[in-house]
Design a protein around this motif. Structure first.
Motif, PDB file in Angstrom:
ATOM      1  N   ILE A  86      -1.805   2.042 -14.170  1.00 28.15           N
ATOM      2  CA  ILE A  86      -1.330   1.580 -12.582  1.00 28.15           C
ATOM      3  C   ILE A  86      -2.717   0.660 -11.963  1.00 28.15           C
ATOM      4  O   ILE A  86      -3.513   1.205 -12.178  1.00 28.15           O
TER       5      ILE A  86
ATOM      6  N   HIS B   5       2.582   1.731  -3.157  1.00 28.43           N
ATOM      7  CA  HIS B   5       1.373   1.937  -4.404  1.00 28.43           C
ATOM      8  C   HIS B   5       1.260   3.285  -4.258  1.00 28.43           C
ATOM      9  O   HIS B   5       1.041   4.076  -5.061  1.00 28.43           O
TER      10      HIS B   5
ATOM     11  N   THR C 186      -4.548  -1.762  -9.167  1.00 25.63           N
ATOM     12  CA  THR C 186      -4.877  -1.859  -7.648  1.00 25.63           C
ATOM     13  C   THR C 186      -3.745  -2.126  -6.842  1.00 25.63           C
ATOM     14  O   THR C 186      -2.364  -2.705  -7.357  1.00 25.63           O
ATOM     15  N   VAL C 187      -3.745  -2.104  -5.733  1.00 27.23           N
ATOM     16  CA  VAL C 187      -2.799  -2.708  -4.500  1.00 27.23           C
ATOM     17  C   VAL C 187      -2.514  -4.233  -4.596  1.00 27.23           C
ATOM     18  O   VAL C 187      -1.298  -4.412  -4.991  1.00 27.23           O
TER      19      VAL C 187
ATOM     20  N   PHE D  54       5.478   1.188 -11.567  1.00 30.11           N
ATOM     21  CA  PHE D  54       5.545  -0.312 -11.055  1.00 30.11           C
ATOM     22  C   PHE D  54       6.176  -1.026 -12.223  1.00 30.11           C
ATOM     23  O   PHE D  54       5.708  -0.653 -13.213  1.00 30.11           O
TER      24      PHE D  54
ATOM     25  N   LYS E 197       0.578  -1.281  -0.296  1.00 31.76           N
ATOM     26  CA  LYS E 197       0.197  -0.016  -0.263  1.00 31.76           C
ATOM     27  C   LYS E 197       0.770   0.466   0.092  1.00 31.76           C
ATOM     28  O   LYS E 197       0.644   2.375  -0.804  1.00 31.76           O
TER      29      LYS E 197
ATOM     30  N   MET F 285      -0.935  -5.306  -8.138  1.00 31.44           N
ATOM     31  CA  MET F 285       0.639  -5.249  -7.483  1.00 31.44           C
ATOM     32  C   MET F 285       0.907  -6.470  -6.215  1.00 31.44           C
ATOM     33  O   MET F 285       1.913  -7.111  -6.731  1.00 31.44           O
TER      34      MET F 285
END
Length: 580
Positions: free
Chosen positions: A563, A255, A565-566, A404, A252, A569
């Motif tokens: 990008i 992110h 989402t948490v 990312f 988190k 990732m």
């Protein structure tokens, strides 16, 4: 292990005469060779142009002479190289791997003197080598010494020194080299947890873990080597909880940094760029790839095609950046080698919640030997990492840069490799042109990898997308993947879907490598990972970080424009099922 050479100084270095007892190949010689030799001189690897996994290969030796001559130690380099000094470059196995114990050398010596009997049809495999100090001493000190020492010799057995451990006990001997049946120290550990004879007893923390029992078994089978100068002392038992900070909460934080840092919002804003790893200064380059639709897989008539490459299916790919080159040791080694004490899961032993996110990410434990295997580091591609290790590198880089990064999906990799073409290779169907674009079996110098970027790039500017080293993708392998995608195609676009991991093996690697034939370098060729890629790993259980036998496997990275989402990732960075 090392290349053979002409034996010398045998008279000065010879050990005492072998015992009169007949040496048995299967129970004594074979376990030693499989643990100490065949990982470098076996079916898969012929270091020094020498293999010894079969009797014929061992007898043949190499250009320096025979490896084995029955009854003649002077003409058996398999023996003469064992008794060289520990600092001799030709000693076998090398000092860094640990010399054989004198009792093991005596077994090899006696076997040769007695005629080197080798049963017909027996081929040697590769087995993990068990080191007493590293593997066995901790087990005995944590489970046995507290009850079996000079002050407290339960069952009249003392395990403090080699002599005592081998000779004392009500039913001595308790340890018999090469003989599990007669070694109570092993078979008592295999009893049920409620049996009175279980060692250690349930009330004392028994039974042992399966991997500990496997270590004891392997140690005895390989001759129960115990250095004369090692004395055991009781140690407190108990595993330390790692309290690994590499969690969803950490993702988190990363992110949030990525959302704040990444500026490009649309494909038109994407540009290729050069950058450096912030913590090390190592350079890397990313190439902008526009999104689009392509046909994934190979047509049935393509030369070299195998069935898992079809049926062909339309894939829609979203825009992304991809590494211009394969990740090099310059980039990877600072992540792999750290000064921090680490648990086996890669978490730091000492840390604080206020530490920088990149320092809290799980990183590899130290390798048992340099993972370039002498092939070169500066500018050469990094190799031998598990998919899990590659995923964690991507997380480590992302936490520093605010972008990312992850492994490419199988679809993204093929889309980038094809670069808008539909032929077997991006330059056409004629493999004769491959030497201009790739290092492979026919042109790889010294049959090993080369510095990245020395061949021509593909039409989208990617170097070594074929050959040099094979490259990890994010996907779990299945021979039915394309069939499944084709069946789903009627419901709409498949987008950037990828196959998430459910098991440690297999995962997909792409692109072929320096020791491959041309057909494995085609844009559509797939390779499935397997346990044999870490066969010679000496650890039990085997490492979650290293594929010791995949000296031809690396990776390149991807940065998607969108990008995720948490949770997405976290899924990408923890996709490789590390525990086997």
């Amino acid at each position: 292990m090392i290349p053979l050479r002409t034996p010398f100084l045998l008279a000065a270095l010879a050990l005492p005469a072998a015992a009169a007892d007949k040496v048995d190949f299967n129970t004594q010689v074979k376990p030693i060779l499989e643990a100490a030799c065949t990982h470098c001189h076996g079916a898969e690897k012929d270091k020094g142009d020498f293999r010894l996994h079969t009797k014929e290969d061992m007898i043949k030796g190499n250009e320096n002479g025979p490896g084995l001559t029955a009854g003649d130690l002077k003409k058996s380099a398999i023996y003469s190289t064992l008794i060289l000094g520990h600092d001799d470059d030709m000693v076998m196995p090398p000092s860094k791997e640990g010399l054989l114990d004198k009792t093991q050398i005596e077994v090899i010596k006696g076997w040769i003197e007695q005629g080197a009997d080798w049963p017909a049809g027996v081929t040697l495999a590769v087995k993990p080598r068990i080191d007493f100090v590293k593997h066995i001493q901790p087990i005995l000190e944590q489970n046995c010494v507290s009850c079996h020492n000079p002050e407290k010799d339960k069952g009249e057995w003392i395990v403090s020194t080699k002599k005592q451990a081998f000779e004392t006990g009500e039913s001595a001997p308790n340890i018999v080299p090469f003989n599990l049946t007669k070694s109570a120290v092993y078979h008592l550990t295999t009893l049920g947890e409620d049996e009175d004879e279980l060692m250690p007893p349930k009330k004392s923390g028994g039974p042992l873990k399966k991997e500990e029992i496997a270590l004891l078994k392997g140690w005895i089978e390989q001759g129960a080597a115990w250095p004369d100068d090692v004395t055991l002392k009781a140690k407190e038992k108990g595993a330390v909880a790692t309290n690994n900070p590499d969690t969803l909460e950490l993702v988190k934080k990363i992110h949030a940094l990525i959302v704040q840092t990444s500026k490009e919002k649309a494909e038109g804003e994407m540009k290729s760029y050069d950058s450096k790893v912030p913590s090390t200064g190592a350079a890397y380059s990313m190439v902008a790839i526009k999104g689009g639709e392509f046909t994934m897989g190979t047509p049935e008539g393509e030369a070299g095609r195998i069935e898992d490459e079809g049926p062909q299916v339309k894939k829609n790919i979203k825009p992304f950046w991809i590494g211009k080159y394969e990740i090099t040791w310059d980039e990877y080694e600072p992540y792999q080698l750290t000064s921090e004490g680490r648990n086996k899961d890669g978490s730091r032993k000492v840390w604080a919640p206020t530490d920088k996110p990149e320092t809290l990410i799980s990183q590899p434990t130290p390798p048992y030997q340099p993972m370039d295997f002498g092939m070169g580091r500066n500018g050469f591609p990094a190799i031998c990492m598990t998919q899990h290790a590659a995923n964690k590198y991507c997380q480590w880089l992302s936490a520093q840069t605010g972008h990312f990064y992850r492994l490419p999906t199988e679809a993204e990799w093929e889309y980038a490799a094809r670069a808008g073409t539909k032929t077997a290779y991006f330059f056409g169907d004629d493999a004769a042109q491959l030497k201009d674009y790739a290092w492979f079996f026919e042109n790889a110098p010294n049959f090993q990898y080369s510095v990245v970027g020395k061949k021509k790039p593909n039409p989208w500017g990617l170097y070594d997308i074929y050959g040099n080293v094979c490259e990890w993708t994010l996907d779990q392998y299945s021979d039915g993947t394309y069939k499944s995608w084709a069946a789903d195609a009627a419901t709409g676009s498949l987008g950037n879907t990828w196959i998430k991991s459910k098991t440690p093996y297999p995962h997909v690697a792409r692109g072929g490598h320096y020791d491959d034939d041309p057909e494995m370098l085609r844009s559509g060729a797939r390779r499935a990972s397997e346990p044999g890629w870490k066969q010679q790993d000496p650890q039990l259980p085997k490492s979650i970080w290293y594929l010791t036998d995949a000296t031809w496997l690396g990776f390149r990275i991807v940065r998607p424009l969108e990008i995720p989402t948490v949770e997405e990732m976290y899924s990408a960075w923890n996709n490789g099922v590390a525990k086997e």
